[in-house]
Scaffold this active site. Structure first.
Site, short mmCIF file in Angstrom:
data_model
loop_
_atom_site.label_atom_id
_atom_site.label_comp_id
_atom_site.label_asym_id
_atom_site.label_seq_id
_atom_site.Cartn_x
_atom_site.Cartn_y
_atom_site.Cartn_z
CE LYS A 240 -3.66 2.76 2.47
NZ LYS A 240 -4.45 2.26 3.62
CE LYS B 258 -6.01 1.81 -0.49
NZ LYS B 258 -6.31 1.93 0.95
C1 PBG Z 1 -7.33 3.89 5.26
C2 PBG Z 1 -7.75 3.46 4.08
C3 PBG Z 1 -7.48 4.33 2.87
C4 PBG Z 1 -7.93 3.81 1.74
C5 PBG Z 1 -8.43 2.49 2.26
N1 PBG Z 1 -8.40 2.32 3.54
C6 PBG Z 1 -7.06 5.72 2.83
C7 PBG Z 1 -5.72 6.07 3.58
O1 PBG Z 1 -4.79 4.96 3.66
O2 PBG Z 1 -5.53 7.43 3.82
C8 PBG Z 1 -8.21 4.43 0.62
C9 PBG Z 1 -9.31 3.78 -0.33
C10 PBG Z 1 -9.41 4.72 -1.36
O3 PBG Z 1 -8.67 5.63 -1.86
O4 PBG Z 1 -10.30 4.25 -2.28
N2 PBG Z 1 -6.59 2.87 6.08
#
Ligand code: PBG
Length: 325
Positions: free
Chosen positions: A195, A248
């Site tokens: 991520k 992601k």
């Molecule tokens: C937070 C989380 C995020 C997303 C999913 N879980 C945002 C972040 O890490 O700030 C983002 C998903 C998206 O942008 O569609 N733990």
């Protein structure tokens, strides 16, 4: 010329015969936002077609998705500011909005898979995925028990798949052990393995009002410059007991997806995030591109790069399109 690649493209039937990858409804996971109270659904400005649903409206949406053949939903709670604190206390409340929503969906649609997000940010007054120290540091080991307890509350409510999105080190093993110790050895873990600290999460943070109050997420989410590091994370998550690994965002990291495909035998997921959705929606609204064609091409690219499943805000639209075919 005795070699002519165009022969394999000469008609629709010929193209279908040699087609290597296909997008199917069974590949899709729909992220959905649930809010407190029974008020009407609230549109999310930067994500046209996406809403914050009351539990009742969430059930209707889940019904529509199941009807279309979408096998899984990924739920996120939108909590009011007064429910947030430094230690994410609300995430342990088994009578809170999120467990209530999970129970409601599983009761009404037992066949529909429910995936739930594990990270502190929707419950944190700091807007971070981990515990924040006085000095503003994100504390790794102190965060783990909070995540594990949150995961257990979600599993007890009926979550089929726990999705740790927090990027703390060691959290997959920690959560796995806590689930197993409490009788939830059948609850799956889809780890947000690679991520990245991405600019493409903006619309999501608007949806949950969860942007960090100070600093950024770069000490825990990955540096977009790195690919080898994703393999390191993947090997760790695999060893820690993850069932599915996720990359992601999606589009800017197709290379990472392909590299993980070549590294692991675990199934791979990709999260086609909010900003990727917003980009296509905005350009289509302006008439700058054909939204449907761009959506399908993007989703197919994830299959080609090695994803077995795709978390995407386009899940319903793509399912509707595929049903017509
Ligand atoms: C937070 C989380 C995020 C997303 C999913 N879980 C945002 C972040 O890490 O700030 C983002 C998903 C998206 O942008 O569609 N733990």
């Amino acid at each position: 010329m005795n070699i002519r690649p165009r022969r394999n493209r000469k008609s629709h039937a010929m193209r279908a015969l040699v087609e290597e990858n296909q997008l199917q409804v069974k590949d899709l996971i729909a992220p959905l936002f649930v809010k407190e109270g029974s008020g009407p659904k609230e549109a999310i400005g930067s994500m046209p077609g996406q809403y914050r649903f009351s539990v009742n409206d969430l059930l209707d949406e889940c019904g529509r998705l199941q009807e279309l053949g979408v096998p899984c939903v990924s739920l996120f709670p939108a909590l009011s500011e007064d429910k947030k604190d430094k230690t994410a206390t609300e995430s342990k409340n088994s009578e809170g909005l999120f467990p209530e929503a999970i129970r409601a969906v599983k009761e009404k649609y037992p066949e529909l898979l429910v995936m739930t997000d594990v990270a502190m940010d929707p419950y944190s007054s700091d807007g971070h995925d981990g515990l924040v120290s006085e000095e503003g540091k994100i504390l790794n080991d102190e965060t783990l028990p909070i995540l594990a307890e949150m995961a257990l509350v979600q599993a007890q409510a009926g979550s089929d798949i726990i999705g740790p999105s927090d990027m703390m080190d060691g959290r997959v093993a920690f959560i796995r052990e806590h689930l197993d110790d409490n009788g939830f050895s059948e609850t799956s873990i889809m780890s947000y393995t690679a991520k990245y600290a991405s600019g493409f999460y903006g619309p999501f943070r608007e949806a949950l009002d969860s942007a960090p109050k100070a600093g950024d997420k770069k000490t825990y989410q990955m540096n977009p410059a790195n690919g080898d590091e994703a393999i390191r994370e993947a090997l760790l998550d695999e060893a820690e007991g993850a069932d599915i690994l996720m990359v992601k965002p999606g589009l800017p990291y197709l290379d990472v997806l392909l590299r993980l495909k070549q590294t692991t035998t675990l199934p791979l997921a990709v999260y086609n995030v909010s900003g990727e959705y917003a980009m296509i929606k905005a350009a289509a609204e302006k008439g700058w591109l054909d939204g449907e064609v761009a959506m399908l091409e993007m989703l197919l690219s994830f299959k080609r790069a090695g994803a077995s499943m795709i978390l995407t805000y386009f899940a319903k639209e793509a399912a509707q399109y595929l049903k017509k075919q």
